[in-house]
Write a protein that holds these residues in place. Structure first.
Motif, PDB file in Angstrom:
ATOM      1  N   PHE A  22       0.802  -1.223   0.000  1.00  0.00           N
ATOM      2  CA  PHE A  22       0.000   0.000   0.000  1.00  0.00           C
ATOM      3  C   PHE A  22       0.838   1.279   0.000  1.00  0.00           C
ATOM      4  O   PHE A  22       0.297   2.371   0.126  1.00  0.00           O
ATOM      5  N   LYS A  23       2.155   1.139  -0.144  1.00  0.00           N
ATOM      6  CA  LYS A  23       3.019   2.317  -0.175  1.00  0.00           C
ATOM      7  C   LYS A  23       2.614   3.207  -1.353  1.00  0.00           C
ATOM      8  O   LYS A  23       2.466   2.739  -2.475  1.00  0.00           O
ATOM      9  N   ASN A  24       2.385   4.468  -1.073  1.00  0.00           N
ATOM     10  CA  ASN A  24       1.965   5.460  -2.084  1.00  0.00           C
ATOM     11  C   ASN A  24       0.632   5.117  -2.733  1.00  0.00           C
ATOM     12  O   ASN A  24       0.378   5.511  -3.873  1.00  0.00           O
ATOM     13  N   HIS A  25      -0.228   4.380  -2.038  1.00  0.00           N
ATOM     14  CA  HIS A  25      -1.543   4.027  -2.564  1.00  0.00           C
ATOM     15  C   HIS A  25      -2.406   5.283  -2.641  1.00  0.00           C
ATOM     16  O   HIS A  25      -2.381   6.104  -1.727  1.00  0.00           O
ATOM     17  N   PRO A  26      -3.168   5.472  -3.722  1.00  0.00           N
ATOM     18  CA  PRO A  26      -3.950   6.699  -3.872  1.00  0.00           C
ATOM     19  C   PRO A  26      -5.184   6.794  -2.971  1.00  0.00           C
ATOM     20  O   PRO A  26      -5.710   7.883  -2.759  1.00  0.00           O
ATOM     21  N   VAL A  27      -5.646   5.676  -2.412  1.00  0.00           N
ATOM     22  CA  VAL A  27      -6.897   5.683  -1.657  1.00  0.00           C
ATOM     23  C   VAL A  27      -6.722   5.318  -0.183  1.00  0.00           C
ATOM     24  O   VAL A  27      -7.496   5.760   0.653  1.00  0.00           O
ATOM     25  N   HIS A  28      -5.727   4.505   0.149  1.00  0.00           N
ATOM     26  CA  HIS A  28      -5.567   3.997   1.520  1.00  0.00           C
ATOM     27  C   HIS A  28      -4.222   4.399   2.112  1.00  0.00           C
ATOM     28  O   HIS A  28      -3.220   4.462   1.413  1.00  0.00           O
ATOM     29  N   ASN A  29      -4.213   4.601   3.421  1.00  0.00           N
ATOM     30  CA  ASN A  29      -2.977   4.700   4.206  1.00  0.00           C
ATOM     31  C   ASN A  29      -2.796   3.361   4.898  1.00  0.00           C
ATOM     32  O   ASN A  29      -3.779   2.743   5.300  1.00  0.00           O
ATOM     33  N   ALA A  30      -1.557   2.918   5.070  1.00  0.00           N
ATOM     34  CA  ALA A  30      -1.321   1.637   5.724  1.00  0.00           C
ATOM     35  C   ALA A  30      -0.143   1.719   6.677  1.00  0.00           C
ATOM     36  O   ALA A  30       0.831   2.441   6.424  1.00  0.00           O
ATOM     37  N   ARG A  31      -0.277   0.974   7.762  1.00  0.00           N
ATOM     38  CA  ARG A  31       0.795   0.798   8.742  1.00  0.00           C
ATOM     39  C   ARG A  31       0.801  -0.667   9.155  1.00  0.00           C
ATOM     40  O   ARG A  31      -0.163  -1.384   8.916  1.00  0.00           O
ATOM     41  N   SER A  32       1.876  -1.061   9.829  1.00  0.00           N
ATOM     42  CA  SER A  32       1.942  -2.433  10.331  1.00  0.00           C
ATOM     43  C   SER A  32       2.576  -2.433  11.716  1.00  0.00           C
ATOM     44  O   SER A  32       3.300  -1.506  12.086  1.00  0.00           O
ATOM     45  N   ALA A  33       2.271  -3.497  12.447  1.00  0.00           N
ATOM     46  CA  ALA A  33       2.807  -3.650  13.795  1.00  0.00           C
ATOM     47  C   ALA A  33       2.711  -5.115  14.198  1.00  0.00           C
ATOM     48  O   ALA A  33       2.103  -5.922  13.493  1.00  0.00           O
ATOM     49  N   GLY A  34       3.309  -5.418  15.350  1.00  0.00           N
ATOM     50  CA  GLY A  34       3.276  -6.779  15.862  1.00  0.00           C
ATOM     51  C   GLY A  34       2.726  -6.823  17.273  1.00  0.00           C
ATOM     52  O   GLY A  34       2.687  -5.811  17.979  1.00  0.00           O
ATOM     53  N   THR A  35       2.317  -8.005  17.681  1.00  0.00           N
ATOM     54  CA  THR A  35       1.739  -8.197  19.007  1.00  0.00           C
ATOM     55  C   THR A  35       2.772  -8.643  20.041  1.00  0.00           C
ATOM     56  O   THR A  35       2.544  -8.502  21.240  1.00  0.00           O
ATOM     57  N   SER A  36       3.891  -9.160  19.602  1.00  0.00           N
ATOM     58  CA  SER A  36       4.912  -9.702  20.503  1.00  0.00           C
ATOM     59  C   SER A  36       5.719  -8.580  21.155  1.00  0.00           C
ATOM     60  O   SER A  36       5.906  -7.510  20.571  1.00  0.00           O
ATOM     61  N   ASP A  37       6.235  -8.859  22.345  1.00  0.00           N
ATOM     62  CA  ASP A  37       7.152  -7.918  22.993  1.00  0.00           C
ATOM     63  C   ASP A  37       8.432  -7.756  22.180  1.00  0.00           C
ATOM     64  O   ASP A  37       9.143  -6.763  22.330  1.00  0.00           O
ATOM     65  N   LYS A  38       8.721  -8.727  21.317  1.00  0.00           N
ATOM     66  CA  LYS A  38       9.913  -8.679  20.465  1.00  0.00           C
ATOM     67  C   LYS A  38       9.631  -8.064  19.097  1.00  0.00           C
ATOM     68  O   LYS A  38      10.486  -8.079  18.212  1.00  0.00           O
ATOM     69  N   ALA A  39       8.437  -7.516  18.906  1.00  0.00           N
ATOM     70  CA  ALA A  39       8.056  -6.944  17.614  1.00  0.00           C
ATOM     71  C   ALA A  39       8.935  -5.754  17.263  1.00  0.00           C
ATOM     72  O   ALA A  39       9.318  -4.962  18.133  1.00  0.00           O
ATOM     73  N   ARG A  40       9.235  -5.619  15.990  1.00  0.00           N
ATOM     74  CA  ARG A  40      10.001  -4.488  15.477  1.00  0.00           C
ATOM     75  C   ARG A  40       9.268  -3.194  15.810  1.00  0.00           C
ATOM     76  O   ARG A  40       9.843  -2.247  16.310  1.00  0.00           O
ATOM     77  N   ILE A  41       7.970  -3.154  15.522  1.00  0.00           N
ATOM     78  CA  ILE A  41       7.074  -2.072  15.925  1.00  0.00           C
ATOM     79  C   ILE A  41       5.910  -2.737  16.646  1.00  0.00           C
ATOM     80  O   ILE A  41       5.198  -3.537  16.044  1.00  0.00           O
ATOM     81  N   LYS A  42       5.755  -2.434  17.923  1.00  0.00           N
ATOM     82  CA  LYS A  42       4.703  -3.084  18.729  1.00  0.00           C
ATOM     83  C   LYS A  42       3.404  -2.283  18.613  1.00  0.00           C
ATOM     84  O   LYS A  42       3.409  -1.055  18.715  1.00  0.00           O
ATOM     85  N   VAL A  43       2.303  -3.008  18.398  1.00  0.00           N
ATOM     86  CA  VAL A  43       1.001  -2.360  18.279  1.00  0.00           C
ATOM     87  C   VAL A  43       0.681  -1.619  19.577  1.00  0.00           C
ATOM     88  O   VAL A  43       1.010  -2.081  20.664  1.00  0.00           O
ATOM     89  N   ASN A  44       0.054  -0.449  19.431  1.00  0.00           N
ATOM     90  CA  ASN A  44      -0.330   0.327  20.611  1.00  0.00           C
ATOM     91  C   ASN A  44      -1.721   0.919  20.417  1.00  0.00           C
ATOM     92  O   ASN A  44      -2.303   0.828  19.330  1.00  0.00           O
ATOM     93  N   GLN A  45      -2.233   1.534  21.465  1.00  0.00           N
ATOM     94  CA  GLN A  45      -3.590   2.081  21.449  1.00  0.00           C
ATOM     95  C   GLN A  45      -3.754   3.140  20.367  1.00  0.00           C
ATOM     96  O   GLN A  45      -4.778   3.204  19.694  1.00  0.00           O
ATOM     97  N   LYS A  46      -2.753   3.963  20.174  1.00  0.00           N
ATOM     98  CA  LYS A  46      -2.825   5.033  19.170  1.00  0.00           C
ATOM     99  C   LYS A  46      -2.999   4.459  17.757  1.00  0.00           C
ATOM    100  O   LYS A  46      -3.782   4.971  16.961  1.00  0.00           O
ATOM    101  N   MET A  47      -2.286   3.383  17.457  1.00  0.00           N
ATOM    102  CA  MET A  47      -2.404   2.738  16.141  1.00  0.00           C
ATOM    103  C   MET A  47      -3.800   2.159  15.938  1.00  0.00           C
ATOM    104  O   MET A  47      -4.382   2.302  14.867  1.00  0.00           O
ATOM    105  N   VAL A  48      -4.296   1.486  16.970  1.00  0.00           N
ATOM    106  CA  VAL A  48      -5.622   0.880  16.882  1.00  0.00           C
ATOM    107  C   VAL A  48      -6.683   1.964  16.691  1.00  0.00           C
ATOM    108  O   VAL A  48      -7.595   1.819  15.872  1.00  0.00           O
ATOM    109  N   ALA A  49      -6.551   3.061  17.407  1.00  0.00           N
ATOM    110  CA  ALA A  49      -7.502   4.166  17.268  1.00  0.00           C
ATOM    111  C   ALA A  49      -7.422   4.788  15.872  1.00  0.00           C
ATOM    112  O   ALA A  49      -8.439   5.191  15.301  1.00  0.00           O
ATOM    113  N   TRP A  50      -6.227   4.852  15.298  1.00  0.00           N
ATOM    114  CA  TRP A  50      -6.002   5.430  13.966  1.00  0.00           C
ATOM    115  C   TRP A  50      -6.666   4.600  12.864  1.00  0.00           C
ATOM    116  O   TRP A  50      -7.187   5.133  11.885  1.00  0.00           O
ATOM    117  N   ALA A  51      -6.673   3.286  13.030  1.00  0.00           N
ATOM    118  CA  ALA A  51      -7.111   2.360  11.973  1.00  0.00           C
ATOM    119  C   ALA A  51      -8.622   2.356  11.783  1.00  0.00           C
ATOM    120  O   ALA A  51      -9.388   2.376  12.735  1.00  0.00           O
TER     121      ALA A  51
END
Length: 106
Positions: A22-51
């Protein structure tokens, strides 16, 4: 512009690959995250609220989100893609599965 959030365990292979589609997609914004404590980017409340739509790779990810963010998850579109942790980042087979699963969004 709808916001799409992709979730896997460690945010190393599946969800970053989906985000990249979805990089540079004309209609959607996209992000990714992980649920594990070892995740590169860990999901948080702000991300969930954004989606607007949250895609999880496995059912266990949906359960974790419901436990961690019960108030923020209610009313969200939550889609289980059922994609096992069998692929590397940008694996052509993973991309094909994601494109088939996400064809209504791409």
């Amino acid at each position: 512009m709808p916001n799409l959030l992709f979730i896997c365990s460690k945010n190393q292979w599946r969800s970053p690959t989906a985000e990249l589609l979805f990089k540079n997609h004309p209609v959607h914004n996209a992000r990714s995250a992980g649920t594990s404590d070892k995740a590169r980017i860990k999901v948080n409340q702000k991300m969930v609220a954004w989606a607007d739509v949250i895609f999880v790779m496995e059912r266990k990810h949906r359960q974790i989100l419901k436990q961690l963010f019960p108030d923020d998850i209610s009313g969200k579109v939550l889609v289980v893609l059922d994609i096992a942790d069998d692929y590397q980042f940008n694996d052509p087979e993973l991309i094909a599965i994601l494109k088939a699963s996400l064809h209504n969004y791409l």
